[in-house]
Design a protein around this motif. Structure first.
Motif, PDB file in Angstrom:
ATOM      1  N   HIS A  46      49.333  42.279  39.542  1.00 44.15           N
ATOM      2  CA  HIS A  46      48.932  41.938  38.176  1.00 44.15           C
ATOM      3  C   HIS A  46      50.119  42.093  37.231  1.00 44.15           C
ATOM      4  CE1 HIS A  46      44.971  42.499  40.007  1.00 44.15           C
ATOM      5  NE2 HIS A  46      44.390  42.042  38.920  1.00 44.15           N
ATOM      6  N   HIS A  72      47.753  37.584  40.629  1.00 40.74           N
ATOM      7  CA  HIS A  72      47.036  37.234  39.382  1.00 40.74           C
ATOM      8  C   HIS A  72      48.042  37.031  38.251  1.00 40.74           C
ATOM      9  CE1 HIS A  72      43.122  38.357  41.106  1.00 40.74           C
ATOM     10  NE2 HIS A  72      43.773  39.338  41.690  1.00 40.74           N
ATOM     11  N   GLU A 106      40.096  34.419  43.876  1.00 41.14           N
ATOM     12  CA  GLU A 106      39.406  35.659  44.249  1.00 41.14           C
ATOM     13  C   GLU A 106      38.027  35.620  43.597  1.00 41.14           C
ATOM     14  OE1 GLU A 106      41.393  39.322  43.249  1.00 41.14           O
ATOM     15  OE2 GLU A 106      40.051  40.490  44.533  1.00 41.14           O
ATOM     16  N   HIS A 150      48.428  37.145  47.352  1.00 33.84           N
ATOM     17  CA  HIS A 150      47.347  37.622  46.467  1.00 33.84           C
ATOM     18  C   HIS A 150      47.972  38.015  45.126  1.00 33.84           C
ATOM     19  CE1 HIS A 150      43.559  40.458  46.099  1.00 33.84           C
ATOM     20  NE2 HIS A 150      43.830  39.835  44.967  1.00 33.84           N
ATOM     21  N   HIS A 210      41.024  35.396  39.363  1.00 32.19           N
ATOM     22  CA  HIS A 210      39.615  35.771  39.488  1.00 32.19           C
ATOM     23  C   HIS A 210      38.725  34.590  39.084  1.00 32.19           C
ATOM     24  CE1 HIS A 210      40.404  40.033  40.171  1.00 32.19           C
ATOM     25  NE2 HIS A 210      41.254  40.021  39.164  1.00 32.19           N
ATOM     26  N   ASP A 265      48.168  41.709  45.521  1.00 28.97           N
ATOM     27  CA  ASP A 265      47.201  41.854  44.429  1.00 28.97           C
ATOM     28  C   ASP A 265      47.950  42.194  43.137  1.00 28.97           C
ATOM     29  OD1 ASP A 265      44.752  41.840  43.215  1.00 28.97           O
ATOM     30  OD2 ASP A 265      43.934  43.573  44.281  1.00 28.97           O
TER      31      ASP A 265
HETATM   32 ZN   LIG Z   1      43.027  40.569  43.158  1.00 27.22          ZN
END
Ligand SMILES: [Zn+2]
Ligand SMILES: [Zn+2]
Length: 209
Positions: A172, A8, A65, A6, A40, A170
Motif C-alpha cells: 500500500h 494497491h 482483490e 499483489h 480492492h 500487498d
Molecule cells: Zn491487498
C-alpha cells in the motif's frame, strides 16, 4: 520474469498512499520486471494498464482483490466488479471459472494465530476446514502484511490441500513493493500468460524484506 503480484495504488484503493507513478519507480528500484495491480473490488481498464506499462517499459498486469463473506480473494482474468454486492466465495468462484480466470485466498491466516491457541498442528487442522479453500485455486503463502508463523501455516495448508502457493507484497506504500517477489521461468506477455504460469506452478515465491 520477476513480478510483484499483489499491489494497491491510490488510483482505486483509498487505503493506499502510493500513486501509480510511485509504484512504477519502486518497481524499477527493486529491479522487478513488472507488477500486477490488485485494487480492492475494482479492476483497472486495459487502457489504463497499457498506458502505465508503455510509459515505464515494464509489465503491468491487472487483477482485483474482492471482499467476500469468506475473506479477501484475489482474482485474475475476471473483469466483473462486485459493485455494492458482497459475494460469497462460491459465487465468486463461478464467475471466475466462467471468465477463465483464477482465484487465490489472500492472506488466508492474517490474525489467525493472534490468540495463541493450540499448537501449530491443531491450528493447521482447524485451518483446513475453512470453506473458502474449496472455492479457490491457491492460497497466498507470502504476503507482506502477515507474520512468519501465519505464512508458514498458509504454506502447510496449501501443501495439505494441493493448492497453488501464491505470493504478493500487498503493498500500500512504495517501501513495501518487492517484499514478496514471484520469479517466473518464462516471459509473460499478457494476462493469459500470467494465469497459465500461475496454474502451471512454474514459479518461485521469495520473501525479500
Ligand atoms: Zn491487498
Ligand atoms: Zn486483503
Amino acid at each position: 520474469m520477476n513480478l510483484d503480484l499483489h499491489i494497491h495504488t491510490t488510483a482505486y484503493s483509498s487505503c493506499s498512499v502510493m500513486s501509480p507513478d510511485e509504484l512504477m519507480l519502486a518497481v524499477i528500484a527493486e529491479n522487478l520486471d513488472g507488477v500486477c495491480i490488485t485494487e480492492h473490488n475494482r479492476i483497472w481498464s486495459r487502457e489504463e494498464a497499457e498506458e502505465l506499462s508503455q510509459r515505464y517499459g515494464l509489465a503491468v498486469f491487472r487483477g482485483m482483490e474482492v471482499t467476500t463473506t469468506g475473506g479477501d480473494i484475489l482474482v485474475f482474468g475476471m473483469e466483473e466488479e462486485p459493485g455494492g454486492e458482497l459475494w460469497n466465495p462460491a459465487v465468486l468462484k463461478q464467475k471466475v471459472d466462467s471468465a477463465g480466470g483464477i482465484a487465490i485466498a489472500a492472506h488466508p491466516f492474517r490474525g489467525f494465530l493472534l490468540f495463541g491457541f493450540g499448537t501449530f498442528q491443531t491450528d493447521l487442522k482447524q485451518s483446513l476446514d475453512n470453506p473458502t479453500f474449496s472455492h479457490v485455486h491457491g492460497l497466498e503463502v507470502c504476503n507482506g502484511m502477515v507474520t512468519d508463523e501465519e505464512s508458514a501455516l498458509a504454506e502447510q495448508a496449501a501443501e495439505a490441500l494441493g493448492l497453488i502457493k501464491f505470493g504478493g507484497s500487498d503493498a500500500h506504500k512504495a517501501a513495501s513493493v518487492g517484499t514478496c517477489v514471484t520469479r517466473f521461468e518464462d516471459t509473460l506477455r499478457d494476462e493469459k500468460d500470467l494465469i497459465q504460469a500461475i496454474l502451471s506452478g512454474r514459479f518461485l515465491v521469495e520473501r525479500m524484506k
